[in-house]
Design a protein around this motif. Structure first.
Motif, PDB file in Angstrom:
ATOM      1  N   TRP A  28      28.921  38.555  54.525  1.00 12.51           N
ATOM      2  CA  TRP A  28      28.086  37.584  55.225  1.00 12.51           C
ATOM      3  C   TRP A  28      28.835  36.282  55.528  1.00 12.51           C
ATOM      4  N   GLN A  29      30.150  36.283  55.236  1.00 17.67           N
ATOM      5  CA  GLN A  29      31.032  35.137  55.508  1.00 17.67           C
ATOM      6  C   GLN A  29      30.567  33.873  54.774  1.00 17.67           C
ATOM      7  N   LEU A  30      30.128  34.078  53.533  1.00 17.09           N
ATOM      8  CA  LEU A  30      29.738  32.965  52.674  1.00 17.09           C
ATOM      9  C   LEU A  30      30.871  32.707  51.676  1.00 17.09           C
ATOM     10  N   SER A  31      31.230  31.454  51.485  1.00 20.21           N
ATOM     11  CA  SER A  31      32.340  31.128  50.599  1.00 20.21           C
ATOM     12  C   SER A  31      31.890  31.226  49.146  1.00 20.21           C
ATOM     13  N   VAL A  32      32.677  31.941  48.346  1.00 27.39           N
ATOM     14  CA  VAL A  32      32.306  32.173  46.952  1.00 27.39           C
ATOM     15  C   VAL A  32      33.550  32.102  46.068  1.00 27.39           C
ATOM     16  N   GLN A  33      33.413  31.438  44.930  1.00 26.87           N
ATOM     17  CA  GLN A  33      34.485  31.371  43.935  1.00 26.87           C
ATOM     18  C   GLN A  33      34.077  32.212  42.735  1.00 26.87           C
ATOM     19  N   SER A  34      34.982  33.062  42.276  1.00 24.15           N
ATOM     20  CA  SER A  34      34.688  33.893  41.111  1.00 24.15           C
ATOM     21  C   SER A  34      35.479  33.422  39.902  1.00 24.15           C
ATOM     22  N   PHE A  35      34.948  33.764  38.741  1.00 22.86           N
ATOM     23  CA  PHE A  35      35.570  33.467  37.455  1.00 22.86           C
ATOM     24  C   PHE A  35      35.431  34.701  36.570  1.00 22.86           C
ATOM     25  N   LYS A  36      36.320  34.807  35.579  1.00 23.74           N
ATOM     26  CA  LYS A  36      36.273  35.921  34.637  1.00 23.74           C
ATOM     27  C   LYS A  36      36.405  35.380  33.218  1.00 23.74           C
ATOM     28  N   VAL A  37      35.457  35.730  32.357  1.00 17.97           N
ATOM     29  CA  VAL A  37      35.535  35.341  30.956  1.00 17.97           C
ATOM     30  C   VAL A  37      36.593  36.198  30.265  1.00 17.97           C
ATOM     31  N   GLY A  38      37.476  35.550  29.496  1.00 17.29           N
ATOM     32  CA  GLY A  38      38.478  36.283  28.738  1.00 17.29           C
ATOM     33  C   GLY A  38      39.843  36.283  29.388  1.00 17.29           C
ATOM     34  N   PRO A  39      40.783  37.018  28.781  1.00 16.83           N
ATOM     35  CA  PRO A  39      42.188  36.954  29.216  1.00 16.83           C
ATOM     36  C   PRO A  39      42.601  37.983  30.253  1.00 16.83           C
ATOM     37  N   ASP A  40      41.660  38.768  30.766  1.00 15.18           N
ATOM     38  CA  ASP A  40      41.985  39.911  31.621  1.00 15.18           C
ATOM     39  C   ASP A  40      42.707  39.492  32.900  1.00 15.18           C
ATOM     40  N   TYR A  41      43.664  40.330  33.335  1.00 16.37           N
ATOM     41  CA  TYR A  41      44.375  40.106  34.596  1.00 16.37           C
ATOM     42  C   TYR A  41      43.854  40.980  35.742  1.00 16.37           C
ATOM     43  N   ILE A  42      43.438  42.217  35.437  1.00 15.92           N
ATOM     44  CA  ILE A  42      43.215  43.184  36.505  1.00 15.92           C
ATOM     45  C   ILE A  42      41.867  42.984  37.196  1.00 15.92           C
ATOM     46  N   ASP A  43      40.789  42.776  36.438  1.00 13.78           N
ATOM     47  CA  ASP A  43      39.509  42.497  37.094  1.00 13.78           C
ATOM     48  C   ASP A  43      39.628  41.326  38.067  1.00 13.78           C
ATOM     49  N   PRO A  44      40.297  40.217  37.684  1.00 14.13           N
ATOM     50  CA  PRO A  44      40.454  39.115  38.639  1.00 14.13           C
ATOM     51  C   PRO A  44      41.217  39.497  39.909  1.00 14.13           C
ATOM     52  N   MET A  45      42.120  40.483  39.823  1.00 15.54           N
ATOM     53  CA  MET A  45      42.798  40.940  41.042  1.00 15.54           C
ATOM     54  C   MET A  45      41.788  41.492  42.044  1.00 15.54           C
ATOM     55  N   PHE A  46      40.813  42.248  41.543  1.00 13.84           N
ATOM     56  CA  PHE A  46      39.776  42.802  42.424  1.00 13.84           C
ATOM     57  C   PHE A  46      38.897  41.692  42.974  1.00 13.84           C
ATOM     58  N   HIS A  47      38.560  40.710  42.144  1.00 14.76           N
ATOM     59  CA  HIS A  47      37.791  39.570  42.647  1.00 14.76           C
ATOM     60  C   HIS A  47      38.516  38.930  43.829  1.00 14.76           C
ATOM     61  N   GLN A  48      39.812  38.673  43.645  1.00 12.13           N
ATOM     62  CA  GLN A  48      40.578  37.991  44.690  1.00 12.13           C
ATOM     63  C   GLN A  48      40.696  38.857  45.946  1.00 12.13           C
ATOM     64  N   ALA A  49      40.858  40.167  45.748  1.00 10.74           N
ATOM     65  CA  ALA A  49      40.954  41.053  46.910  1.00 10.74           C
ATOM     66  C   ALA A  49      39.674  40.992  47.745  1.00 10.74           C
ATOM     67  N   VAL A  50      38.539  40.781  47.093  1.00 10.01           N
ATOM     68  CA  VAL A  50      37.262  40.717  47.800  1.00 10.01           C
ATOM     69  C   VAL A  50      37.039  39.350  48.429  1.00 10.01           C
ATOM     70  N   PRO A  54      41.824  33.038  44.533  1.00 10.98           N
ATOM     71  CA  PRO A  54      42.210  33.397  43.174  1.00 10.98           C
ATOM     72  C   PRO A  54      41.034  33.258  42.210  1.00 10.98           C
ATOM     73  N   CYS A  55      40.821  34.284  41.410  1.00 11.11           N
ATOM     74  CA  CYS A  55      39.806  34.242  40.365  1.00 11.11           C
ATOM     75  C   CYS A  55      40.364  33.465  39.177  1.00 11.11           C
ATOM     76  N   ARG A  56      39.531  32.647  38.561  1.00  9.59           N
ATOM     77  CA  ARG A  56      39.976  31.789  37.454  1.00  9.59           C
ATOM     78  C   ARG A  56      39.448  32.330  36.124  1.00  9.59           C
ATOM     79  N   ASN A  57      40.332  32.437  35.141  1.00  9.75           N
ATOM     80  CA  ASN A  57      39.941  32.900  33.813  1.00  9.75           C
ATOM     81  C   ASN A  57      39.339  31.757  33.006  1.00  9.75           C
ATOM     82  N   LEU A  58      38.277  32.067  32.274  1.00  7.83           N
ATOM     83  CA  LEU A  58      37.606  31.114  31.392  1.00  7.83           C
ATOM     84  C   LEU A  58      37.736  31.642  29.976  1.00  7.83           C
ATOM     85  N   ASP A  59      38.702  31.108  29.221  1.00  5.30           N
ATOM     86  CA  ASP A  59      38.991  31.632  27.888  1.00  5.30           C
ATOM     87  C   ASP A  59      39.245  30.471  26.929  1.00  5.30           C
ATOM     88  N   PRO A  60      38.298  30.171  26.023  1.00  6.42           N
ATOM     89  CA  PRO A  60      38.477  29.025  25.130  1.00  6.42           C
ATOM     90  C   PRO A  60      39.504  29.249  24.033  1.00  6.42           C
TER      91      PRO A  60
END
Length: 457
Positions: A28-50, A54-60
């Protein structure tokens, strides 16, 4: 405001739901920023591809609560909508004994409503007990609605709805079993996006699923970032950027793709010019490089190609032996070893800077690590303590003496061991680091790179 996608446990379909929502918004051409909880690398790759962002990791554990708030606020303010994918089950934390670093922790920290994904494949009336338990377990959390995943039939759906009706929890998404979209996986999780020739077709499928499966009039107000808080100031830069950009060679291809976008941002902010190159296909390093950065990835799957690119190996080895500051994580460490033995037992020649062989095996080494530096390195002085994580199925035939790190697991009672290499101007370790809140680490690395650059003609 944004929406956090949580699951009642691992494997319920959080990633599919998240990607379907992101893909529909993008269609729908709506701007969206994604985030991923934890240290994962691969799920964020899919977020960015969509999303194209860049998907940002949230890991305390890897960073801090303050850094998570700063990262989330500053990046979500740039878009119309924001979405956070959780990790494991909603209340599963780093230790297993509490919910520190869990999805629930991040929801409280950022004051986000939760969309709870339930796997209904083996449930009917019991679904109400599960939903009630998750809503009441922590009164501080706001369960905004439910996604019913893997619904078997219309009769099954009627039973689920009837059971859930007394809870007054909105059902905001329904995915049937025949809606299942398969994303290939292997020994460390999903297959990265760069290796999927049908990636765009997969994204199109997810977008159609997302458009059809969710209550968008109810969801969109939850996703909007219009009420995002005042942006946090970024972490202070330890010193002004150099007058002339330092050129840093970043290994980035199918074999090396595990990089936190925040780490690359820090290098840019500190004055580095990032030159991406491929140890698989490029015969030489980028011209004028004053430092090398090898992220993690899957060198074991591309060992033959890496071994055949003898010119690149010789260029890397010559640069490191000449004192070029180099940072290598996990897969990068394996590439710098003398050889790599893959899952089939074949031995492939690697760069040969480190006098050891990386051997693939069945045992998965996984978890957070507290690492205490035992030597001065281009990244940190002796005595520095950092938190990182390990995620690999290889081991080394020879360990360094002395080692770069003394490491221990998240549990203070866990065993202490030695790990990592530090020689020439090389910092090589299985431990992945996120530099959020620790900009002194990339600043020190670039200081070393600047000194090296001054010695070159």
């Amino acid at each position: 405001m944004a929406l956090l996608i949580a699951g009642e446990r691992s494997g319920v379909g959080k990633t599919t739901v998240t990607l379907a929502l992101l893909a529909a918004l993008q269609r729908w051409q709506l701007s969206v920023q994604s985030f991923k909880v934890g240290p994962d690398y691969i799920d964020p790759m899919f977020h960015q591809a969509v999303t194209g962002r860049p998907c940002r990791n949230l890991d305390p554990v890897l960073t801090s609560e303050a850094y998570i708030q700063q990262c989330f606020s500053n990046h979500s303010r740039k878009v119309d909508y924001a979405l956070v994918e959780g990790v494991m089950g909603l209340f599963d934390g780093a230790s297993g004994a509490d919910d520190w670093a869990s999805t629930a922790h991040i929801a409280r920290l950022l004051n986000l409503p939760i969309l709870l994904v339930l796997d209904c494949s083996r449930l009917s009336r019991s679904v109400a007990a599960v939903a009630h338990g998750y809503r009441s377990f922590d009164p501080q959390l706001q369960i905004a609605g439910l996604v019913l995943n893997r619904v078997g039939s219309e009769r099954h759906l009627d039973l689920l709805k009837t059971a859930l009706a007394p809870l007054n929890l909105p059902i905001l998404g329904i995915l049937h079993r025949h809606d299942a979209i398969t994303i290939p996986d292997r020994h460390l999780g999903l297959v990265p996006t760069a290796e999927l020739p049908e990636l765009q077709h997969l994204i199109d499928q997810l977008a159609s699923l997302g458009q059809q499966s969710f209550n968008w009039p109810h969801l969109l107000p939850l996703l909007t970032t219009a009420s995002s808080p005042t942006p946090y100031p970024p972490p202070p830069i330890p010193h002004p950027p150099p007058p002339h950009p330092l050129r840093l060679a970043i290994a980035h291809d199918r074999a090396f793709s595990f990089y936190y976008p925040d780490n690359l941002d820090f290098l840019n902010q500190l004055g580095a010019e990032l030159l991406f190159w491929s140890p698989l296909t490029d015969p030489d390093l980028p011209p004028g490089a004053s430092g090398l950065y090898f992220g993690g990835g899957f060198p074991e799957l591309f060992a033959a190609e890496l071994s055949e690119n003898w010119a690149a190996q010789q260029a890397v080895k010559a640069a490191i032996l000449a004192g070029m500051p180099t940072y290598a994580e996990c897969g990068g460490l394996m590439y710098l070893a003398e050889s790599l033995i893959d899952f089939e037992g074949q031995n492939w020649k690697m760069v040969g800077v480190l006098p050891t062989t990386a051997v693939m095996g069945k045992r998965l080494t996984l978890g957070y690590r507290r690492a205490l530096a035992q030597q001065d390195s281009p990244l940190m002085p002796i005595g520095t303590t950092v938190w990182g994580h390990e995620f690999h199925r290889s081991s080394l035939t020879l360990l360094p003496q002395p080692a770069l790190y003394q490491i221990q697991g998240y549990d203070p009672a866990s065993a202490v061991s030695q790990e990592g290499w530090c020689q020439y101007q090389l910092h090589a370790s299985y431990v992945h680091l996120h530099w959020g809140g620790r900009p002194e680490i990339p600043a020190r690395f670039l200081d070393y790179c600047a000194r090296f650059a001054q010695t070159q003609p």
